[in-house]
Design a protein around this motif. Sequence first.
Motif, PDB file in Angstrom:
ATOM      1  N   LEU A  27      -2.133   0.161  -9.117  1.00 14.54           N
ATOM      2  CA  LEU A  27      -3.514  -0.175  -8.837  1.00 14.54           C
ATOM      3  C   LEU A  27      -4.142   0.636  -7.706  1.00 14.54           C
ATOM      4  CD1 LEU A  27      -5.607  -2.337  -8.853  1.00 14.54           C
ATOM      5  CD2 LEU A  27      -4.757  -3.595  -7.194  1.00 14.54           C
ATOM      6  N   TRP A  28      -5.223   1.342  -8.440  1.00 20.06           N
ATOM      7  CA  TRP A  28      -5.773   2.501  -7.453  1.00 20.06           C
ATOM      8  C   TRP A  28      -7.204   1.978  -7.159  1.00 20.06           C
ATOM      9  CZ3 TRP A  28      -3.544   6.324  -5.328  1.00 20.06           C
ATOM     10  CH2 TRP A  28      -2.164   6.516  -5.825  1.00 20.06           C
ATOM     11  N   LEU A  29      -7.687   1.940  -5.953  1.00 20.12           N
ATOM     12  CA  LEU A  29      -8.941   1.482  -5.542  1.00 20.12           C
ATOM     13  C   LEU A  29      -9.718   3.000  -5.301  1.00 20.12           C
ATOM     14  CD1 LEU A  29      -8.432  -1.448  -3.083  1.00 20.12           C
ATOM     15  CD2 LEU A  29      -8.703  -1.635  -5.443  1.00 20.12           C
ATOM     16  N   HIS A  30     -10.986   3.245  -5.902  1.00 18.36           N
ATOM     17  CA  HIS A  30     -11.703   4.325  -5.488  1.00 18.36           C
ATOM     18  C   HIS A  30     -13.094   3.853  -4.734  1.00 18.36           C
ATOM     19  CE1 HIS A  30      -8.648   6.553  -7.977  1.00 18.36           C
ATOM     20  NE2 HIS A  30      -8.710   5.591  -9.034  1.00 18.36           N
ATOM     21  N   LEU A  50       0.902  -1.115  -0.007  1.00 22.32           N
ATOM     22  CA  LEU A  50      -0.338   0.009  -0.221  1.00 22.32           C
ATOM     23  C   LEU A  50       0.843   1.188  -0.110  1.00 22.32           C
ATOM     24  CD1 LEU A  50      -2.899   1.246   0.266  1.00 22.32           C
ATOM     25  CD2 LEU A  50      -2.654   1.078   2.757  1.00 22.32           C
ATOM     26  N   CYS A  51       0.786   2.013  -1.186  1.00 23.93           N
ATOM     27  CA  CYS A  51       1.736   3.130  -1.333  1.00 23.93           C
ATOM     28  C   CYS A  51       1.360   4.458  -0.885  1.00 23.93           C
ATOM     29  CB  CYS A  51       2.389   3.234  -2.718  1.00 23.93           C
ATOM     30  SG  CYS A  51       3.192   1.932  -3.319  1.00 23.93           S
ATOM     31  N   SER A  52      -0.146   4.434  -0.983  1.00 23.62           N
ATOM     32  CA  SER A  52      -1.019   5.754  -0.941  1.00 23.62           C
ATOM     33  C   SER A  52      -2.386   5.506  -0.441  1.00 23.62           C
ATOM     34  CB  SER A  52      -0.728   6.505  -2.228  1.00 23.62           C
ATOM     35  OG  SER A  52      -1.534   7.779  -2.024  1.00 23.62           O
ATOM     36  N   SER A  53      -2.771   6.421   0.456  1.00 19.42           N
ATOM     37  CA  SER A  53      -4.285   5.989   0.883  1.00 19.42           C
ATOM     38  C   SER A  53      -4.884   7.438   1.398  1.00 19.42           C
ATOM     39  CB  SER A  53      -4.498   4.983   1.963  1.00 19.42           C
ATOM     40  OG  SER A  53      -3.708   5.514   2.974  1.00 19.42           O
ATOM     41  N   TYR A  86      -9.751   6.499  -1.367  1.00 19.15           N
ATOM     42  CA  TYR A  86      -8.744   6.082  -2.425  1.00 19.15           C
ATOM     43  C   TYR A  86      -7.807   5.246  -1.616  1.00 19.15           C
ATOM     44  CZ  TYR A  86      -5.293   9.666  -1.547  1.00 19.15           C
ATOM     45  OH  TYR A  86      -4.417  10.549  -0.898  1.00 19.15           O
ATOM     46  N   ALA A  87      -7.243   4.267  -2.231  1.00 19.42           N
ATOM     47  CA  ALA A  87      -5.810   3.516  -2.027  1.00 19.42           C
ATOM     48  C   ALA A  87      -5.230   3.178  -3.104  1.00 19.42           C
ATOM     49  CB  ALA A  87      -6.201   2.449  -1.098  1.00 19.42           C
TER      50      ALA A  87
END
Length: 119
Positions: A48-51, A30-33, A37-38
Amino acid sequence: MYDHIGLRVADLDAATRFYTAVLAPLGYVLCSSGDGYAGFGPKGAPALWLHLNKGRKADGAHIAFRAGNHDAVKAFHSEGLKSGGHDNGGAGPRKDYSPTYYAAFLIDPDGNNVEAVCV
């Protein structure tokens, strides 16, 4: 082969737990959240972005992640089952794809078909 992929998810916390677990054996983090979003990928390079999607449920997508070896494919599948995923094909050879294709498939909490593959 891709720059990034975005998936819409109904429950960001559940999706983040699932992808944190299944991507760890493949070397991704996990690089960014943030709020809604994550982003996951190699450290510092999310791809890979989760929205969070509060609207209608999206149709499922298929994503295949490259694994370094058979043990990583097995761990991907095992960790996914423990983290809310559903079995869609356990770790093993897929000779109908190619003689060296070794993969595992899961359905993530939002209905996406995710795969880890080692060739």
